[in-house]
Design a protein around this motif. Structure first.
Motif, PDB file in Angstrom:
ATOM      1  N   HIS A   1     -19.871  11.137 -38.459  1.00  0.00           N
ATOM      2  CA  HIS A   1     -19.725  12.085 -37.355  1.00  0.00           C
ATOM      3  C   HIS A   1     -20.151  13.455 -37.863  1.00  0.00           C
ATOM      4  O   HIS A   1     -19.676  13.906 -38.902  1.00  0.00           O
ATOM      5  CB  HIS A   1     -18.268  12.140 -36.885  1.00  0.00           C
ATOM      6  N   VAL A   2     -21.073  14.098 -37.133  1.00  0.00           N
ATOM      7  CA  VAL A   2     -21.534  15.439 -37.478  1.00  0.00           C
ATOM      8  C   VAL A   2     -21.463  16.285 -36.222  1.00  0.00           C
ATOM      9  O   VAL A   2     -21.931  15.859 -35.157  1.00  0.00           O
ATOM     10  CB  VAL A   2     -22.993  15.421 -38.003  1.00  0.00           C
TER      11      VAL A   2
ATOM     12  N   LEU B   1     -22.990  12.184 -33.033  1.00  0.00           N
ATOM     13  CA  LEU B   1     -23.309  13.604 -33.071  1.00  0.00           C
ATOM     14  C   LEU B   1     -22.569  14.328 -31.956  1.00  0.00           C
ATOM     15  O   LEU B   1     -22.490  13.843 -30.834  1.00  0.00           O
ATOM     16  CB  LEU B   1     -24.810  13.823 -32.892  1.00  0.00           C
ATOM     17  N   GLU B   2     -22.047  15.470 -32.315  1.00  0.00           N
ATOM     18  CA  GLU B   2     -21.342  16.320 -31.364  1.00  0.00           C
ATOM     19  C   GLU B   2     -22.041  17.673 -31.364  1.00  0.00           C
ATOM     20  O   GLU B   2     -22.440  18.169 -32.419  1.00  0.00           O
ATOM     21  CB  GLU B   2     -19.891  16.474 -31.828  1.00  0.00           C
TER      22      GLU B   2
ATOM     23  N   TYR C   1     -34.272  13.877 -34.803  1.00  0.00           N
ATOM     24  CA  TYR C   1     -33.567  15.119 -35.141  1.00  0.00           C
ATOM     25  C   TYR C   1     -34.430  16.356 -34.900  1.00  0.00           C
ATOM     26  O   TYR C   1     -33.913  17.410 -34.540  1.00  0.00           O
ATOM     27  CB  TYR C   1     -33.030  15.067 -36.570  1.00  0.00           C
TER      28      TYR C   1
ATOM     29  N   HIS D   1     -24.979   7.073 -35.841  1.00  0.00           N
ATOM     30  CA  HIS D   1     -24.214   8.247 -36.259  1.00  0.00           C
ATOM     31  C   HIS D   1     -23.796   9.002 -35.004  1.00  0.00           C
ATOM     32  O   HIS D   1     -24.589   9.189 -34.076  1.00  0.00           O
ATOM     33  CB  HIS D   1     -25.047   9.156 -37.172  1.00  0.00           C
TER      34      HIS D   1
ATOM     35  N   ASP E   1     -27.036   8.665 -32.612  1.00  0.00           N
ATOM     36  CA  ASP E   1     -28.438   8.695 -33.051  1.00  0.00           C
ATOM     37  C   ASP E   1     -28.940   7.261 -33.222  1.00  0.00           C
ATOM     38  O   ASP E   1     -28.189   6.300 -32.987  1.00  0.00           O
ATOM     39  CB  ASP E   1     -28.588   9.555 -34.312  1.00  0.00           C
TER      40      ASP E   1
END
Length: 133
Positions: free
Chosen positions: A73-74, A125-126, A19, A123, A119
């Motif tokens: 989802h983030v 990621l957008e 991250y 997870h 990730d």
């Protein structure tokens, strides 16, 4: 209004490094860290872009004897298509997996430019650039 989002990861140091790399193009960095001795059980890293004191995106090590969360989802805002591209590139170089390369997403809007990655814990990621109106 959301103050922050947090989720557990299976390998805290690996995920923190991931991250740190993928959020840097968006202007994010680690703004605070807590140790298991401080929290009583887990390590925590708060990432932010300097607009809040402690960040708005958090990682936590999975508590002893548990697993990381079910994949979530983030979506992160980008200020330009170049930031989307840089995020995507950093993700792949840091152990992430492609889940939709950078490009226009007409289904979102005529000028939207988006990429998706997974990730290290899966997870989704957008990173999303939306041209200002």
């Amino acid at each position: 209004m959301i103050a922050h989002i947090s989720f557990a990861v299976s390998d805290f140091e690996r995920s923190k490094a991931f991250y740190r790399a993928v959020l840097a193009p968006l202007g994010y960095k680690v703004e605070m860290e807590l140790t298991p001795e401080t929290t009583g059980s887990v390590s925590v890293a708060g990432f932010g872009d300097g607009t809040t004191k402690y960040g708005d995106f958090y990682l936590a090590s999975a508590p002893p004897g548990t697993k990381a969360n079910t994949p979530m989802h983030v979506a992160f805002w980008a200020k330009s298509p170049a930031q989307v591209d840089a995020f995507y590139k950093a993700a792949l170089e840091s152990g992430g997996k492609d889940n939709g390369p950078p490009g226009p997403r007409q289904e979102y809007g005529p000028d939207d430019y988006v990429a998706f990655v997974l990730d290290p814990d899966g997870h989704r990621l957008e990173v999303w650039y939306m041209k200002p109106a």
